[in-house]
Write a protein that holds these residues in place. Sequence first.
Motif, mmCIF file in Angstrom:
data_model
loop_
_atom_site.group_PDB
_atom_site.id
_atom_site.type_symbol
_atom_site.label_atom_id
_atom_site.label_comp_id
_atom_site.label_asym_id
_atom_site.label_seq_id
_atom_site.Cartn_x
_atom_site.Cartn_y
_atom_site.Cartn_z
ATOM 1 N N ARG A 161 0.883 -1.122 -0.179
ATOM 2 C CA ARG A 161 0.139 -0.134 0.126
ATOM 3 C C ARG A 161 0.845 1.276 0.056
ATOM 4 N N GLU A 206 -2.716 3.809 -2.416
ATOM 5 C CA GLU A 206 -2.747 3.111 -3.866
ATOM 6 C C GLU A 206 -1.737 1.851 -3.876
ATOM 7 N N MET A 243 -6.491 -7.466 -10.917
ATOM 8 C CA MET A 243 -7.934 -6.816 -10.915
ATOM 9 C C MET A 243 -8.708 -7.224 -12.336
ATOM 10 N N ALA A 302 -5.511 -4.752 -5.315
ATOM 11 C CA ALA A 302 -5.605 -3.921 -4.382
ATOM 12 C C ALA A 302 -6.095 -4.590 -3.206
ATOM 13 N N TYR A 303 -5.425 -4.618 -1.952
ATOM 14 C CA TYR A 303 -5.588 -5.395 -0.815
ATOM 15 C C TYR A 303 -7.107 -5.109 -0.237
ATOM 16 N N GLN A 304 -7.360 -3.908 0.201
ATOM 17 C CA GLN A 304 -8.892 -3.463 0.450
ATOM 18 C C GLN A 304 -9.829 -3.828 -0.374
ATOM 19 N N ASN A 305 -9.770 -3.729 -1.575
ATOM 20 C CA ASN A 305 -10.710 -3.894 -2.463
ATOM 21 C C ASN A 305 -10.945 -5.185 -2.626
ATOM 22 N N TRP A 306 -10.069 -6.173 -2.916
ATOM 23 C CA TRP A 306 -9.831 -7.541 -3.057
ATOM 24 C C TRP A 306 -10.567 -8.517 -1.624
ATOM 25 N N ARG A 307 -10.197 -7.701 -0.580
ATOM 26 C CA ARG A 307 -10.736 -8.273 0.756
ATOM 27 C C ARG A 307 -12.140 -8.144 0.857
ATOM 28 N N THR A 308 -12.658 -7.106 0.411
ATOM 29 C CA THR A 308 -13.974 -6.701 0.705
ATOM 30 C C THR A 308 -15.128 -7.498 -0.442
ATOM 31 N N ARG A 309 -14.403 -7.210 -1.519
ATOM 32 C CA ARG A 309 -15.305 -7.640 -2.809
ATOM 33 C C ARG A 309 -14.983 -9.534 -3.036
#
Length: 376
Positions: free
Chosen positions: A224, A229, A275, A282-289
Amino acid sequence: MAFVRKRATTSGAARYDVRYWTPSGGVRTRTFRTRRDAERFAATVEADKLRGNWLDPRQGSRTVLDVAREWLESNPAKRPSTVATDASHLKVHILPMLGETAIARLGKRDVQRAVNQWNETLSARTVRRVYGTLNAILNYAIDLELIVRAPSRGVKLPAAQPETHRLPSPDQLAELAATLGPDHAPLVYLGAVLGLRWGECAGLRVGRIDFIRATLTVAEQVTRGRHGEPITGPPKSHAGNRTLSMPPQLVEMLSTHLARRGLTGADPNALVFTMPDGGPLAYQNWRTRVWRPALESVGLEGLGFHDLRRLNATGLVMEGVDVKTAQARLGHSDPRLTLAVYAQATSEADRAAAERLGDRFMTPSMNRTRDGRAME
């Protein structure tokens, strides 16, 4: 040396200037109304310089906010992800409470009060991390000769209880991989079988996989950036650069994954996982979705991707792999991390240990005698 010089003002009143040299070679002047006050100040300055306690009074008024900003930019070798974490600690926890306080006026009570307030809403481990950031800032202020000692010294911190981690079974791993789908299923086994960190998985490129030798080389990772980003950089430490042997099952899985994506050895710089738009994960995006919904589907809520790395370390220990090999595969610079931090005991290992100790210390004759007494 400090010198006291008498002079007359325009009104004829006497004033006493103290002129002295700072440890860094600068010159300072301070004016007093009486010779006694001037001489006392001059003696204090010289005594402080001899003890190494002299502080520039003009710098002591700098605020915690001002010093923290300078500290944040002071280390060019610090990793962007670490800078981002430090900046978050400052913005959310430290500066709202202490930011406007003059660094020279910050006391131990102020720091203790902040720690106590953080402890009301944060976990003990997080409080200790935030305190570590504040302590680093105060030590930086000492280096700048803004303060003599850090007011964070001796502050009472909450006790951090050892964390227990839920480690999935092989069947649960398979179910999780199937739920993640073909685009992300291999990530499960890169974590559990090879012990890769999430960033090392996200930074993996096609050219780092040798299908003939059945090896995978870790040379980059996605972390990160300061503004959240994803950025690509070297592994976490020098020991993180490593080449790992892979079992045939994982070789076949990665081969199928690349074939499905239309990637070959002619695309050495292509990322193995991306992606939907082709950019790095992207970790946060991948973790959430992706990650959390899959965990909920298979009943593994709360499992972190890093727990797969713990599972790998525990598996290495249970399989009798020597510590040096385990250390090299995990990319640890210190073998104590391999055992103390990641190798989590399991009920299966505990039962096996009990049975082995029973076989060693409880002889067959003892067991027969005990059984006979039970029959009587």
